[in-house]
Design a protein around this motif. Structure first.
Motif, mmCIF file in Angstrom:
data_model
loop_
_atom_site.group_PDB
_atom_site.id
_atom_site.type_symbol
_atom_site.label_atom_id
_atom_site.label_comp_id
_atom_site.label_asym_id
_atom_site.label_seq_id
_atom_site.Cartn_x
_atom_site.Cartn_y
_atom_site.Cartn_z
ATOM 1 N N SER A 98 0.713 -1.156 -0.064
ATOM 2 C CA SER A 98 -0.143 0.184 0.048
ATOM 3 C C SER A 98 1.039 1.211 0.069
ATOM 4 N N ARG A 99 0.568 2.265 -0.765
ATOM 5 C CA ARG A 99 1.113 3.731 -0.672
ATOM 6 C C ARG A 99 0.337 4.768 -0.197
ATOM 7 N N ARG A 100 -0.433 4.141 0.682
ATOM 8 C CA ARG A 100 -1.564 5.022 1.436
ATOM 9 C C ARG A 100 -0.362 5.511 2.583
ATOM 10 N N HIS A 101 -0.491 7.108 2.984
ATOM 11 C CA HIS A 101 0.063 7.466 4.222
ATOM 12 C C HIS A 101 -0.818 8.680 4.529
ATOM 13 N N PRO A 102 -0.579 9.096 5.950
ATOM 14 C CA PRO A 102 -1.439 9.951 6.362
ATOM 15 C C PRO A 102 -1.246 11.125 5.749
ATOM 16 N N PRO A 103 -2.323 12.201 5.600
ATOM 17 C CA PRO A 103 -2.282 13.472 5.066
ATOM 18 C C PRO A 103 -1.286 14.248 5.552
ATOM 19 N N GLY A 104 -0.626 15.101 4.784
ATOM 20 C CA GLY A 104 0.398 15.925 5.169
ATOM 21 C C GLY A 104 1.706 15.273 5.381
ATOM 22 N N THR A 105 2.078 14.111 5.218
ATOM 23 C CA THR A 105 3.054 13.324 5.309
ATOM 24 C C THR A 105 4.040 13.179 3.837
ATOM 25 N N SER A 106 4.971 12.615 3.842
ATOM 26 C CA SER A 106 5.768 12.175 2.626
ATOM 27 C C SER A 106 5.710 10.690 2.722
ATOM 28 N N PRO A 107 6.232 10.150 1.419
ATOM 29 C CA PRO A 107 6.338 8.524 1.467
ATOM 30 C C PRO A 107 7.469 8.138 2.422
ATOM 31 N N VAL A 108 8.313 9.066 2.798
ATOM 32 C CA VAL A 108 9.470 8.553 3.764
ATOM 33 C C VAL A 108 8.759 8.422 5.071
ATOM 34 N N GLU A 109 7.798 9.081 5.579
ATOM 35 C CA GLU A 109 7.242 8.665 6.957
ATOM 36 C C GLU A 109 6.907 7.340 7.321
ATOM 37 N N PRO A 110 6.209 6.678 6.224
ATOM 38 C CA PRO A 110 6.077 5.013 6.685
ATOM 39 C C PRO A 110 7.275 4.315 7.001
ATOM 40 N N LEU A 111 8.316 4.802 6.079
ATOM 41 C CA LEU A 111 9.680 4.239 6.245
ATOM 42 C C LEU A 111 10.203 4.343 7.643
ATOM 43 N N ILE A 112 10.403 5.726 7.873
ATOM 44 C CA ILE A 112 10.719 5.798 9.259
ATOM 45 C C ILE A 112 9.919 5.323 10.370
ATOM 46 N N ASP A 113 8.633 5.102 10.350
ATOM 47 C CA ASP A 113 7.748 4.381 11.414
ATOM 48 C C ASP A 113 8.100 2.799 11.304
ATOM 49 N N LEU A 114 8.289 2.188 10.392
ATOM 50 C CA LEU A 114 8.834 0.732 10.115
ATOM 51 C C LEU A 114 10.025 0.555 10.803
ATOM 52 N N LEU A 115 11.064 1.582 10.418
ATOM 53 C CA LEU A 115 12.405 1.140 10.629
ATOM 54 C C LEU A 115 12.687 1.316 12.120
ATOM 55 N N VAL A 116 12.000 2.514 12.789
ATOM 56 C CA VAL A 116 12.223 2.945 14.147
ATOM 57 C C VAL A 116 11.566 1.904 15.074
ATOM 58 N N HIS A 117 10.289 1.539 14.710
ATOM 59 C CA HIS A 117 9.546 0.610 15.433
ATOM 60 C C HIS A 117 9.925 -0.802 15.530
ATOM 61 N N GLY A 118 10.377 -1.091 14.166
ATOM 62 C CA GLY A 118 11.125 -2.503 14.401
ATOM 63 C C GLY A 118 12.052 -2.725 15.352
ATOM 64 N N GLN A 119 12.819 -1.289 15.467
ATOM 65 C CA GLN A 119 13.729 -1.531 16.607
ATOM 66 C C GLN A 119 13.186 -1.525 17.942
ATOM 67 N N ASP A 120 12.057 -0.688 18.062
ATOM 68 C CA ASP A 120 11.449 -0.481 19.368
ATOM 69 C C ASP A 120 10.931 -1.852 19.802
ATOM 70 N N LEU A 121 10.691 -2.857 19.026
ATOM 71 C CA LEU A 121 10.321 -4.123 19.333
ATOM 72 C C LEU A 121 11.474 -5.039 19.505
ATOM 73 N N CYS A 122 12.362 -4.790 18.701
ATOM 74 C CA CYS A 122 13.281 -5.945 18.785
ATOM 75 C C CYS A 122 14.361 -5.725 19.938
ATOM 76 N N VAL A 123 14.920 -4.517 20.021
ATOM 77 C CA VAL A 123 16.134 -4.192 21.101
ATOM 78 C C VAL A 123 15.587 -4.694 22.486
ATOM 79 N N PRO A 124 14.293 -4.344 23.079
ATOM 80 C CA PRO A 124 14.078 -4.804 24.388
ATOM 81 C C PRO A 124 14.110 -6.329 24.522
ATOM 82 N N LEU A 125 13.649 -7.192 23.477
ATOM 83 C CA LEU A 125 13.580 -8.600 23.201
ATOM 84 C C LEU A 125 15.124 -9.260 22.741
ATOM 85 N N GLY A 126 16.173 -8.398 22.802
ATOM 86 C CA GLY A 126 17.217 -8.926 22.575
ATOM 87 C C GLY A 126 17.612 -9.595 21.292
#
Length: 198
Positions: A98-126
């Motif tokens: 999907s290429r849908r993203h929140p109004p007022g954002t660029s296509p890079v924002e979904p990428l930021i979300d996924l990259l950063v939140h992927g670490q949010d999930l993984c780092v605490p779990l080792g």
């Protein structure tokens, strides 16, 4: 990086995170683990990853329920989402391209979300989750430039952030040298792994 490549990274990240979430499903205790995202558990972060492609009318309704306060609506939706891990994984796969993203954002924002939140999930779990260097550079540059919601320039005032594994350097002051993955986490308010910034 051209837009096509950004979206290709987004699709890959969604599919990989769907696989990861399914793998974690065998151990329910992981879902209550505090994530790197302040106040959110691993489960909250996983649920949030499915919200970026919701239809605009649904997002407007949710925003109205939270008084059109960005942080409040994002937080409430993540905490109240009752999707199972299997549901979350299935949704990520369904919307992977999907290429849908929140109004007022660029296509890079979904990428930021996924990259950063992927670490949010993984780092605490080792779990060591590699981050594509080219994608991390684009994400970090966008975070530096965008202001709200991260306010990275203010957060990192007095620091010169220099990637040790990519062409990326921003800011002025005391040098903080680290892989771009760690600099992206620092720019978004996560201090894990960047000891020089402590």
């Amino acid at each position: 990086m051209d837009e096509q490549t950004v979206w290709r990274h987004v699709g890959t990240q969604r599919r990989e995170l769907a696989d990861l979430i399914e793998a974690l499903d065998a151990d329910p205790q992981v879902w209550s683990t505090p994530s790197l995202c302040d106040g959110w558990t691993v489960r909250d972060v996983a649920a949030h990853l499915t919200h970026g492609t919701l239809p605009v009318p649904r997002m407007l309704v949710e925003a109205a329920r939270s008084g059109f306060r960005f942080n409040a609506v994002v937080d409430r939706m993540a905490r109240q989402d009752r999707s199972t891990p299997a549901d979350i994984a299935a949704t990520l796969r369904r919307v992977a391209d999907s290429r849908r993203h929140p109004p007022g954002t660029s296509p890079v924002e979904p990428l930021i979300d996924l990259l950063v939140h992927g670490q949010d999930l993984c780092v605490p779990l080792g779990i060591d989750r590699p981050m594509p260097t080219d994608a991390a550079v684009v994400a970090a540059a966008r975070v530096w430039d965008m202001g709200f919601p991260f306010r990275a320039r203010r957060r990192c005032a007095g620091m010169r952030l220099v990637a040790t594994d990519a062409e990326f350097a921003v800011g002025e002051g005391r040098e903080v040298a680290a892989p771009v993955r760690e600099l992206l986490l620092l720019l978004t308010g996560r201090h894990a792994g960047v000891s020089a910034a402590g």
